[in-house]
Scaffold this motif. Structure first.
Motif, PDB file in Angstrom:
ATOM      1  N   ALA A  87      34.550  51.985  51.362  1.00 53.20           N
ATOM      2  CA  ALA A  87      35.842  51.308  51.386  1.00 53.20           C
ATOM      3  C   ALA A  87      35.726  49.792  51.586  1.00 53.20           C
ATOM      4  O   ALA A  87      36.394  49.032  50.873  1.00 53.20           O
ATOM      5  CB  ALA A  87      36.746  51.923  52.445  1.00 53.20           C
ATOM      6  N   PRO A  88      34.904  49.285  52.535  1.00 53.98           N
ATOM      7  CA  PRO A  88      34.834  47.830  52.687  1.00 53.98           C
ATOM      8  C   PRO A  88      34.276  47.124  51.450  1.00 53.98           C
ATOM      9  O   PRO A  88      34.809  46.097  51.021  1.00 53.98           O
ATOM     10  CB  PRO A  88      33.895  47.622  53.885  1.00 53.98           C
ATOM     11  N   LEU A  92      36.405  44.617  48.903  1.00 57.15           N
ATOM     12  CA  LEU A  92      35.928  43.260  48.630  1.00 57.15           C
ATOM     13  C   LEU A  92      35.735  43.040  47.134  1.00 57.15           C
ATOM     14  O   LEU A  92      36.169  42.010  46.588  1.00 57.15           O
ATOM     15  CB  LEU A  92      34.626  43.017  49.383  1.00 57.15           C
ATOM     16  N   VAL A  93      35.118  43.993  46.467  1.00 60.15           N
ATOM     17  CA  VAL A  93      34.893  43.872  45.028  1.00 60.15           C
ATOM     18  C   VAL A  93      36.216  43.940  44.271  1.00 60.15           C
ATOM     19  O   VAL A  93      36.423  43.206  43.302  1.00 60.15           O
ATOM     20  CB  VAL A  93      33.910  44.959  44.546  1.00 60.15           C
ATOM     21  N   GLY A  94      37.131  44.788  44.717  1.00 63.65           N
ATOM     22  CA  GLY A  94      38.427  44.890  44.062  1.00 63.65           C
ATOM     23  C   GLY A  94      39.270  43.641  44.217  1.00 63.65           C
ATOM     24  O   GLY A  94      40.025  43.276  43.322  1.00 63.65           O
ATOM     25  N   THR A  95      39.135  42.956  45.340  1.00 63.67           N
ATOM     26  CA  THR A  95      39.928  41.756  45.590  1.00 63.67           C
ATOM     27  C   THR A  95      39.330  40.523  44.929  1.00 63.67           C
ATOM     28  O   THR A  95      40.036  39.772  44.263  1.00 63.67           O
ATOM     29  CB  THR A  95      40.049  41.508  47.110  1.00 63.67           C
ATOM     30  N   VAL A 101      30.233  40.000  46.943  1.00 68.21           N
ATOM     31  CA  VAL A 101      29.302  40.428  47.999  1.00 68.21           C
ATOM     32  C   VAL A 101      28.070  39.522  48.059  1.00 68.21           C
ATOM     33  O   VAL A 101      27.769  38.965  49.117  1.00 68.21           O
ATOM     34  CB  VAL A 101      28.909  41.918  47.827  1.00 68.21           C
ATOM     35  N   PRO A 102      27.354  39.290  46.945  1.00 65.62           N
ATOM     36  CA  PRO A 102      26.211  38.377  47.035  1.00 65.62           C
ATOM     37  C   PRO A 102      26.622  36.955  47.387  1.00 65.62           C
ATOM     38  O   PRO A 102      25.896  36.246  48.094  1.00 65.62           O
ATOM     39  CB  PRO A 102      25.573  38.426  45.649  1.00 65.62           C
TER      40      PRO A 102
END
Length: 134
Positions: A87-88, A92-95, A101-102
């Motif tokens: 979920a986290p 993050l990727v969806g937003t 992330v990198p």
């Protein structure tokens, strides 16, 4: 020495931004600013600190662990009943997209190394020759 170090760092980021824009225009692709700028900053600061024999293991270890944890959480979340683990990373990727992330991990590690470089490399003893003065 603080303004010189920070000015050099800003010039490097400006040159990297210009090169990314030039490469993006030449290839007809969008410039990869979110992914390349934090990585470039991290590599520059790591090289500066390594040349002056400053230990930088903790910041780079935390960055590598965070990257590995993000991948591990995303993969573990695909198992049946373990979707809450991903979920986290999915949020993050969806937003902010797949480069988030990198970019966040490298940016945080680069910020930590910038603070370390500002403390360490601005001393006169950082630039003294190694070995006996005699």
């Amino acid at each position: 020495m603080h303004p010189l170090l920070l000015g050099t760092f800003a010039l490097f980021l400006g040159a990297l931004t210009a090169l990314l824009a030039l490469c993006g225009a030449a290839l007809g692709e969008p410039a990869g600013y979110p992914a390349a700028l934090p990585l470039g900053a991290l590599l520059l600061l790591a090289r500066l600190l390594a040349v002056h024999h400053v230990r930088l293991g903790p910041a780079l270890a935390v960055a590598a662990t965070a990257e590995a944890a993000a991948v591990a959480l995303a993969l573990a979340g695909r198992l049946p009943g373990w979707a809450f683990l991903a979920a986290p990373v999915d949020a993050l990727v969806g937003t902010w997209g797949p480069d988030s992330v990198p970019s966040l991990v490298c940016g945080a590690a680069a910020l930590a190394l910038l603070f370390r470089a500002a403390r360490t490399l601005t001393r006169a003893s950082a630039h003294a020759p190694a070995g006996d003065p005699e």
